[in-house]
Design an enzyme around this catalytic site. Structure first.
Site, PDB file in Angstrom:
ATOM      1  N   CYS A  86     -13.747 -13.213 -36.632  1.00  0.00           N
ATOM      2  CA  CYS A  86     -12.673 -12.560 -37.763  1.00  0.00           C
ATOM      3  C   CYS A  86     -13.588 -11.769 -38.705  1.00  0.00           C
ATOM      4  CB  CYS A  86     -12.000 -13.801 -37.994  1.00  0.00           C
ATOM      5  SG  CYS A  86     -10.778 -13.292 -38.950  1.00  0.00           S
ATOM      6  N   HIS A 203     -10.290 -16.882 -33.360  1.00  0.00           N
ATOM      7  CA  HIS A 203     -11.113 -18.090 -33.683  1.00  0.00           C
ATOM      8  C   HIS A 203     -11.587 -19.055 -32.615  1.00  0.00           C
ATOM      9  CE1 HIS A 203     -11.332 -17.246 -38.127  1.00  0.00           C
ATOM     10  NE2 HIS A 203      -9.986 -16.533 -37.965  1.00  0.00           N
ATOM     11  N   GLU A 205     -13.712 -21.112 -32.702  1.00  0.00           N
ATOM     12  CA  GLU A 205     -14.242 -22.516 -33.373  1.00  0.00           C
ATOM     13  C   GLU A 205     -12.917 -23.227 -33.929  1.00  0.00           C
ATOM     14  OE1 GLU A 205     -13.639 -19.587 -34.852  1.00  0.00           O
ATOM     15  OE2 GLU A 205     -13.525 -19.996 -37.099  1.00  0.00           O
TER      16      GLU A 205
END
Lengths: 234, 81
Positions: A86, A203, A205
């Site tokens: 991002c 994302h 994560e």
């Protein structure tokens, strides 16, 4: 194996990346302040999401001049795996470590939702555990994720297989409706010519535990762990 | 020395903000405004002994920071020139 998570003023997914590396994957992880000039022996560098410098001027435009970025560049030039997620992707593009730029989403809305992306190439340290064509359900949260590059650059990225993730429908098919932000060629993530630097808007994560709605991001982080283990780096 | 830098998206780059503005103008009855491209404007106070020197400093910072050459181009003015 040690993950370095770089923190810029305004980073806000730094703890997500740290948590995923340390507590989900069970690896070492360390925050590195952007004014530091040492990656402290890290094996992989994460530039996390957020709003570095409040997105002033352009997303990532100021952060690329942070002192730690000189070390990140050296680390990348030496073949070390670097992932920008991002805002981290935006920083890598501004720094010239990846090619292209990210414009405002085509409908100007900040998008916060789950999307599907197709893994286009599996010969990067962040996708080596995935299959080409594998569809990942990952969250996005951005206002400027509309990937742009001139036609020659896009053609070169395609020819060199540097498009790593592409927005798609849940079944993996391509359609304009599945492209949330208007990115050229539905590009969600690219790598550099050396294939060790990867940037993406979604994302991974934040998709590492089922309570978060998806565990599809795990493969991205697990890939780099196995890639490094295979080279005996850590 | 007052130096102005105008940064605009390259013509080939879609400008959704400009599009939204021109749509609004159209709904306000300003059909004569055919297109709008939104850009950025910077006023620099440059310590320089000549307009050429100020222009050169401004161009350098525009190349390095103010504009992203992938998507933007820029124009420099010194004292209205």
């Amino acid at each position: 194996m040690k993950f370095a998570v770089v923190e810029f003023p305004g980073s806000n997914c730094d703890h997500d990346a740290y948590y995923a590396a340390k507590h989900v994957l069970g690896q070492q992880a360390e925050f590195i302040w952007h004014k530091d000039t040492d990656l402290r022996g890290a094996d992989v560098v994460v530039l996390p999401g957020g709003f570095s410098y409040g997105d002033y001027l352009r997303t990532g435009a100021i952060a690329r001049f942070s002192p730690i970025m000189a070390r990140v560049r050296e680390f990348a030039d030496a073949g070390g795996p670097v992932i920008g997620i991002c805002n981290g992707f935006q920083v890598l593009l501004e720094a010239g470590l990846l090619e292209g730029a990210l414009l405002s989403n085509r409908r100007l809305k900040f998008l916060c939702q789950h999307v599907h992306v197709r893994v286009e190439q599996s010969d990067t340290p962040f996708t080596c555990g995935a299959a080409v064509g594998q569809v990942l359900k990952l969250p996005i949260a951005h206002g400027e994720g509309n990937y742009h590059a001139d036609p020659e650059t896009v053609a070169a990225l395609e020819a060199n297989r540097q498009v790593i993730f592409r927005y798609c429908a849940a079944d993996g098919s391509a359609s304009d409706a599945a492209n949330p932000n208007g990115s050229l060629a539905a590009i969600a993530g690219v790598c550099n010519a050396g294939r060790n630097v990867v940037g993406l808007m979604p994302h991974p994560e934040r998709a590492c535990e089922s309570v978060l709605g998806s565990t599809d991001g795990l493969v991205v982080l697990e890939s780099v762990v196995s890639a490094l283990a295979a080279t005996g780096a850590a | 020395m007052k130096t102005r830098v105008f940064v605009t998206l390259k013509p080939s780059v879609f400008d959704p903000q400009g599009k939204t503005i021109v749509d609004a103008l159209r709904s306000m009855g300003y059909g004569a405004v055919r297109d709008v491209r939104q850009g950025k404007y910077f006023e620099l106070d440059v310590d320089a002994s000549s307009a050429d020197e100020a222009r050169s400093v401004a161009a350098e910072v525009a190349d390095k920071l103010l504009a992203n050459p992938v998507i933007e181009s820029y124009r420099v003015e010194v004292d209205g020139k």
